[in-house]
Each structure stands twice: as C-alpha cells, then as structure tokens.
Design a protein around this motif. Structure first.
Motif, PDB file in Angstrom:
ATOM      1  N   LYS A   1     -30.268 -22.812  86.822  1.00  0.00           N
ATOM      2  CA  LYS A   1     -31.583 -22.157  86.794  1.00  0.00           C
ATOM      3  C   LYS A   1     -32.655 -23.043  87.399  1.00  0.00           C
TER       4      LYS A   1
ATOM      5  N   VAL B   1     -26.192 -29.321  86.997  1.00  0.00           N
ATOM      6  CA  VAL B   1     -27.320 -29.364  86.090  1.00  0.00           C
ATOM      7  C   VAL B   1     -28.485 -30.105  86.757  1.00  0.00           C
TER       8      VAL B   1
ATOM      9  N   ALA C   1     -18.202 -32.514  91.357  1.00  0.00           N
ATOM     10  CA  ALA C   1     -18.767 -33.016  90.098  1.00  0.00           C
ATOM     11  C   ALA C   1     -19.561 -34.274  90.413  1.00  0.00           C
ATOM     12  N   ARG C   2     -20.256 -34.784  89.420  1.00  0.00           N
ATOM     13  CA  ARG C   2     -21.037 -35.993  89.678  1.00  0.00           C
ATOM     14  C   ARG C   2     -20.129 -37.221  89.725  1.00  0.00           C
TER      15      ARG C   2
ATOM     16  N   GLY D   1     -20.118 -28.405  90.061  1.00  0.00           N
ATOM     17  CA  GLY D   1     -20.319 -28.647  88.628  1.00  0.00           C
ATOM     18  C   GLY D   1     -19.071 -28.229  87.868  1.00  0.00           C
ATOM     19  N   ALA D   2     -17.915 -28.517  88.464  1.00  0.00           N
ATOM     20  CA  ALA D   2     -16.632 -28.018  87.940  1.00  0.00           C
ATOM     21  C   ALA D   2     -16.266 -28.608  86.590  1.00  0.00           C
TER      22      ALA D   2
ATOM     23  N   ILE E   1     -29.271 -28.632  78.453  1.00  0.00           N
ATOM     24  CA  ILE E   1     -29.697 -27.281  78.079  1.00  0.00           C
ATOM     25  C   ILE E   1     -29.709 -27.119  76.553  1.00  0.00           C
TER      26      ILE E   1
ATOM     27  N   ALA F   1     -22.916 -24.509  89.200  1.00  0.00           N
ATOM     28  CA  ALA F   1     -22.958 -24.882  87.783  1.00  0.00           C
ATOM     29  C   ALA F   1     -23.389 -26.336  87.633  1.00  0.00           C
TER      30      ALA F   1
ATOM     31  N   ASP G   1     -27.106 -17.104  84.162  1.00  0.00           N
ATOM     32  CA  ASP G   1     -27.815 -17.270  82.902  1.00  0.00           C
ATOM     33  C   ASP G   1     -27.711 -15.929  82.164  1.00  0.00           C
TER      34      ASP G   1
ATOM     35  N   ILE H   1     -20.212 -24.773  82.097  1.00  0.00           N
ATOM     36  CA  ILE H   1     -20.068 -23.561  82.920  1.00  0.00           C
ATOM     37  C   ILE H   1     -18.879 -23.722  83.871  1.00  0.00           C
TER      38      ILE H   1
ATOM     39  N   VAL I   1     -20.323 -36.944  93.659  1.00  0.00           N
ATOM     40  CA  VAL I   1     -21.611 -37.500  94.070  1.00  0.00           C
ATOM     41  C   VAL I   1     -21.565 -39.030  93.998  1.00  0.00           C
TER      42      VAL I   1
ATOM     43  N   GLU J   1     -25.434 -31.002  77.497  1.00  0.00           N
ATOM     44  CA  GLU J   1     -26.433 -31.669  76.645  1.00  0.00           C
ATOM     45  C   GLU J   1     -27.868 -31.298  76.989  1.00  0.00           C
TER      46      GLU J   1
ATOM     47  N   SER K   1     -22.187 -23.112  72.937  1.00  0.00           N
ATOM     48  CA  SER K   1     -21.719 -24.468  73.175  1.00  0.00           C
ATOM     49  C   SER K   1     -21.949 -24.780  74.652  1.00  0.00           C
TER      50      SER K   1
ATOM     51  N   LEU L   1     -22.432 -31.854  98.339  1.00  0.00           N
ATOM     52  CA  LEU L   1     -22.550 -30.611  97.560  1.00  0.00           C
ATOM     53  C   LEU L   1     -22.953 -29.460  98.480  1.00  0.00           C
TER      54      LEU L   1
HETATM   55  P1  NAD Z   1     -22.934 -29.734  81.910  1.00  0.00           P
HETATM   56  O1  NAD Z   1     -23.751 -30.944  81.638  1.00  0.00           O
HETATM   57  O2  NAD Z   1     -21.889 -29.331  80.939  1.00  0.00           O
HETATM   58  O3  NAD Z   1     -22.229 -29.880  83.355  1.00  0.00           O
HETATM   59  C1  NAD Z   1     -22.941 -30.251  84.481  1.00  0.00           C
HETATM   60  C2  NAD Z   1     -22.058 -30.357  85.712  1.00  0.00           C
HETATM   61  O4  NAD Z   1     -22.878 -30.788  86.807  1.00  0.00           O
HETATM   62  C3  NAD Z   1     -20.940 -31.365  85.600  1.00  0.00           C
HETATM   63  O5  NAD Z   1     -19.831 -30.916  86.353  1.00  0.00           O
HETATM   64  C4  NAD Z   1     -21.508 -32.634  86.228  1.00  0.00           C
HETATM   65  O6  NAD Z   1     -20.530 -33.454  86.853  1.00  0.00           O
HETATM   66  C5  NAD Z   1     -22.438 -32.062  87.272  1.00  0.00           C
HETATM   67  N1  NAD Z   1     -23.642 -32.895  87.479  1.00  0.00           N
HETATM   68  C6  NAD Z   1     -24.486 -33.371  86.537  1.00  0.00           C
HETATM   69  N2  NAD Z   1     -25.474 -34.078  87.109  1.00  0.00           N
HETATM   70  C7  NAD Z   1     -25.270 -34.045  88.441  1.00  0.00           C
HETATM   71  C8  NAD Z   1     -25.930 -34.586  89.553  1.00  0.00           C
HETATM   72  N3  NAD Z   1     -27.028 -35.339  89.433  1.00  0.00           N
HETATM   73  N4  NAD Z   1     -25.439 -34.319  90.777  1.00  0.00           N
HETATM   74  C9  NAD Z   1     -24.328 -33.569  90.918  1.00  0.00           C
HETATM   75  N5  NAD Z   1     -23.647 -33.052  89.890  1.00  0.00           N
HETATM   76  C10 NAD Z   1     -24.110 -33.267  88.676  1.00  0.00           C
HETATM   77  O7  NAD Z   1     -23.981 -28.538  82.128  1.00  0.00           O
HETATM   78  P2  NAD Z   1     -23.793 -26.983  81.830  1.00  0.00           P
HETATM   79  O8  NAD Z   1     -24.140 -26.696  80.417  1.00  0.00           O
HETATM   80  O9  NAD Z   1     -22.488 -26.493  82.354  1.00  0.00           O
HETATM   81  O10 NAD Z   1     -24.994 -26.363  82.681  1.00  0.00           O
HETATM   82  C11 NAD Z   1     -24.923 -26.197  84.088  1.00  0.00           C
HETATM   83  C12 NAD Z   1     -26.080 -25.310  84.529  1.00  0.00           C
HETATM   84  O11 NAD Z   1     -25.914 -24.022  83.939  1.00  0.00           O
HETATM   85  C13 NAD Z   1     -27.451 -25.804  84.047  1.00  0.00           C
HETATM   86  O12 NAD Z   1     -28.403 -25.496  85.007  1.00  0.00           O
HETATM   87  C14 NAD Z   1     -27.707 -24.982  82.794  1.00  0.00           C
HETATM   88  O13 NAD Z   1     -29.090 -24.815  82.530  1.00  0.00           O
HETATM   89  C15 NAD Z   1     -27.061 -23.663  83.187  1.00  0.00           C
HETATM   90  N6  NAD Z   1     -26.651 -22.830  82.065  1.00  0.00           N
HETATM   91  C16 NAD Z   1     -25.689 -23.279  81.225  1.00  0.00           C
HETATM   92  C17 NAD Z   1     -25.293 -22.490  80.146  1.00  0.00           C
HETATM   93  C18 NAD Z   1     -24.198 -22.957  79.228  1.00  0.00           C
HETATM   94  O14 NAD Z   1     -23.785 -22.188  78.377  1.00  0.00           O
HETATM   95  N7  NAD Z   1     -23.692 -24.164  79.342  1.00  0.00           N
HETATM   96  C19 NAD Z   1     -25.902 -21.247  79.937  1.00  0.00           C
HETATM   97  C20 NAD Z   1     -26.891 -20.821  80.833  1.00  0.00           C
HETATM   98  C21 NAD Z   1     -27.248 -21.621  81.904  1.00  0.00           C
END
Ligand code: NAD
Ligand code: MG
Length: 384
Positions: free
Chosen positions: A120, A97, A35-36, A8-9, A203, A95, A145, A13, A57, A201, A198, A80
C-alpha cells in the motif's frame, strides 16, 4: 496460465502467494521471486516452484545464494524493478514492505503489467502519480489490501457518480479496550499480538496506532478517485466486513469474508474471473454477531495524522510513511516508547513543507529527509 513475479516472497503476503501457487498449479506459475535478505526462504521457494530467477536486495545475501542456486541471482534494489518489468511476466505480486516497493510498482505499470498490490505504501507515496504512469504504460492495479479488495469488488464497473461514500473497517488492534492512559509502557511483544490478522511486523504495529488505517484512507482516495471526505473508518473487531459502499439512494452494500489474505490475493489474480477455491468459508450463524463502533481518537492517533497528510498533499504522505517506518523500527528496537511513536511522526510532518509538484525524485528526497528528521526528533525527545 498466469506468469507471476513475486516480490516480497518471504513475508506474510509472500507466504499467502506461495500457498495459492501450491493450490492452483494449473492456473498460475511463479517465474521469479525477490526478498530483502532471507536467502534461505527465497531459495526454498525457488526450489519448490521451479523458479529460475531470484533477486536479493542485500548484496551479501545474494553472494551467499549464488553458490547454492543453479538459476540466476540478481542483487540490489534495482533488481526488484527489473523482475517487475520482464516480458515473461503477466502479473507482479508486490508484497514488499515500505517505500522499497514503489520502484517496482512503477516499473510494472510502465511495462503494462497487472500489479496485485499489497504494498500500500506505493499508493501512499505516489498515488497521484501512479494513475498517470498506469495510463501511459497500460498497466493496472488490483489491490490486495483486504479493505480495498472489498471496495474493488463493490465499485468496479459502477458509475462513480452513484457513490455517496465508502467505509473501511478496522479491527481496532490489540488496545481497543485498553485505557489509553496505560499505554506508556507497552512492549513490542504486546503490540505484535494482533487479535484477528497474522501479518508482518510493521503493519501489525501500524494496526495498533491505526496508522495502517490512515494509509488505507490515502490508498482508497487514489485507487478509487474518491474525495477524502467520502471515506469513513469504522471499528469492527471481528474483521469479517471489510468495506462498505453507500450509494446516493441510501442503499449500502458490503463485502464480507473470513480474515484470510489468500482471498483478496486470489481475487486480484483471477479478476475479472473468479476461481473455485478451498479457502475457509464464512459461517455467519456460528459467528453470531458483528459489531461496529466509532474509532476513539485517543487510541487511533494515526488516523488524524494521515488525514492531515492527505489534506496537505504533495509529498506529505511520503513524509508520513517514511517517518512512520523509522519510528516503528525504533519502537521495535526498544528505542522509543509506544506512545511517542505517532507524536514523533506528527512532529516530522509538521516540520515538512513540500507542496511542490509530485515527482519520483521529490518523493525520494522527501522520504530521505523524513527519515533523518525522525531520528533527530527521537534523539531530541530522549534527551529531554
Ligand atoms: P513482511 O514483513 O512479512 O514481508 C515483507 C517482505 O518484503 C519480505 O519478503 C522481505 O524480504 C521484503 N522486504 C522488506 N524490506 C525490504 C526492502 N527494504 N527491500 C526489499 N524487500 C524488502 O510484510 P507483509 O506483512 O507481508 O506486508 C507486505 C505488504 O503488504 C506491506 O505493504 C503491508 O502493508 C501489506 N499488507 C499486508 C497484509 C498482511 O496481512 N500481512 C495485509 C494487507 C496489506
Ligand atoms: Mg488492510
């Protein structure tokens, strides 16, 4: 030197993890990243950090990346988990989603890795199972989290019997002060404007309905072995206090820090150590006041839905997550109204019967069932 697989680079996160790798090149190194479908973002990170193994992916994105990258490009969902279990990796930063994150959490725990877990959804789907997998494989989860990082800092090393209850804080989202009867026409743009964090989308939408806090209840239940009735939620709009623990003698201890995800991530990497950092420092006097209030059920329907799923157990939390993931997608695409989002999820949850044994296969089936069911329910609602 900690060797890290960053899954999830390209997300929010993921960016925080890249910032830490930039700030602490003497302590951590990114050895692989996934990443996806954002090949540009992934290859940019690969170039900056000298990563030689990446995964996308999306097969088309992977094909496109191969022509412009000298290292190895894996493709598909299975990639992954492969990155997560590699011998040359010490810590997996998950990281990703959504439920797409589960397989790599399982693979990493089986391979005995530490998982710095932002995803999570892994715990929501399979909390009951993960503890078993971790015990067998020797892996550990340190939560990213912020609320759970707070709890980890408060609880680790203490006798669980001394804990009476814990409290997770919630910012309350963008509609904290809005009359709930006016939420019918809110647009995705309004929902995506989060007051204190920030984030990605999904979350961000889940923070408005408090479904995110509902997921966090489930996450806390499994990560810390608490009973559901021991976990409270309180609204705290400043997002400075992240978690509190009340001990049996009545003493309450809280964890405070600036709302910045780099800190819980840093903690998860350094634990049980603490690393010196240049992250923003908390200045309580300049903040002036911290306030707390009880969540209003009309503005936080996600909380009640999550409590119900937790009480049902089995695959109900997986259904909750999958239905919500689809509903959020439909809302962001302008296909359903904001106020229909959680009721649709509830409808799917109510139609689910699944108290069977929790296995990865049962979770996959429940996940697929819930997605299809949510779309049926949404179509039926728009036809009415
Ligand atoms: P984001 O949408 O900004 O990034 C998601 C990442 O996952 C991207 O790199 C994307 O390429 C990848 N991805 C998305 N769908 C995918 C799939 N189907 N298969 C493989 N890769 C996929 O999300 P985020 O806000 O960074 O959140 C990531 C995780 O961290 C979530 O579980 C979120 O609930 C948790 N989280 C985020 C925050 C925050 O501040 N952003 C805080 C607490 C927890
Ligand atoms: Mg949180």
């Amino acid at each position: 030197m900690i060797r890290i697989a960053l899954l999830g680079a390209t997300g929010s996160i993921g960016a925080a993890a890249q910032a830490l790798a930039r700030a602490h090149p003497d302590r951590m190194r990114l050895v692989s990243a996934a990443a996806r479908r954002n090949a540009d973002g992934l290859l940019r990170a690969a170039k900056e950090f000298g990563i030689r193994r990446v995964a996308l992916v999306d097969a088309e994105a992977a094909r496109g990346a191969r022509g412009r990258f000298r290292g190895e490009v894996l493709e598909g969902e299975e990639a992954l988990a492969r990155l997560a279990e590699e011998p040359g990796v010490d810590v997996v930063v998950n990281a990703l989603v959504g439920s797409a994150g589960l397989a790599s959490t399982v693979a990493a725990l089986r391979a005995g890795k530490r998982v710095a877990l932002a995803n999570k959804e892994s715990v929501v789907l399979a909390g009951e199972l993960l503890a078993r997998v971790a015990a067998e494989g020797g892996g550990t989860i340190v939560p990213v989290d912020s609320e759970h990082s707070g709890l980890h800092q408060l609880i680790e090393g203490r006798d669980r019997e001394t804990i009476r209850r814990v409290t997770l804080t919630a910012s309350g989202g963008p509609f904290l002060r809005r009359d709930p009867s006016t939420l019918g026409g809110v647009t995705p743009d309004e929902v995506l404007r989060h007051p204190t964090w920030s984030m990605g989308e999904r979350i961000t939408v889940d923070s408005a309905t408090l479904m995110n806090k509902g997921f966090e209840l489930i996450e806390a239940r499994w990560l810390f072995g608490l009973r559901p009735d021991q976990i409270d939620v309180v609204i705290h709009p400043q997002s400075i206090v992240h978690a509190l623990v009340e001990f049996v003698d009545g003493s309450v201890v809280a964890q405070l820090s600036c709302p910045d995800m780099r800190l819980p991530l840093l903690y998860a990497l350094a634990y049980p150590d603490r690393w010196e950092s240049a992250l923003p420092r908390l200045d309580l006097a300049s903040l002036g006041s911290l306030t707390f209030e009880t969540p209003d059920p009309a503005r936080s329907p996600g909380l009640a839905a999550a409590r119900r799923a937790l009480a049902t157990g089995g695959t109900a939390p997986a259904v909750l997550n999958a239905a919500d993931e689809e509903a959020v997608g439909l809302f962001l695409a302008g296909k359903i109204r904001y106020v229909d989002l959680v009721p649709l999820v509830e409808e799917v949850l109510a139609a689910h019967d699944g108290r069977g044994t929790l296995t990865l296969e049962a979770i996959r089936d429940a996940d697929a069932w819930a997605r299809a069911k949510l779309h049926d329910a949404a179509a039926a609602r728009s036809a009415r």
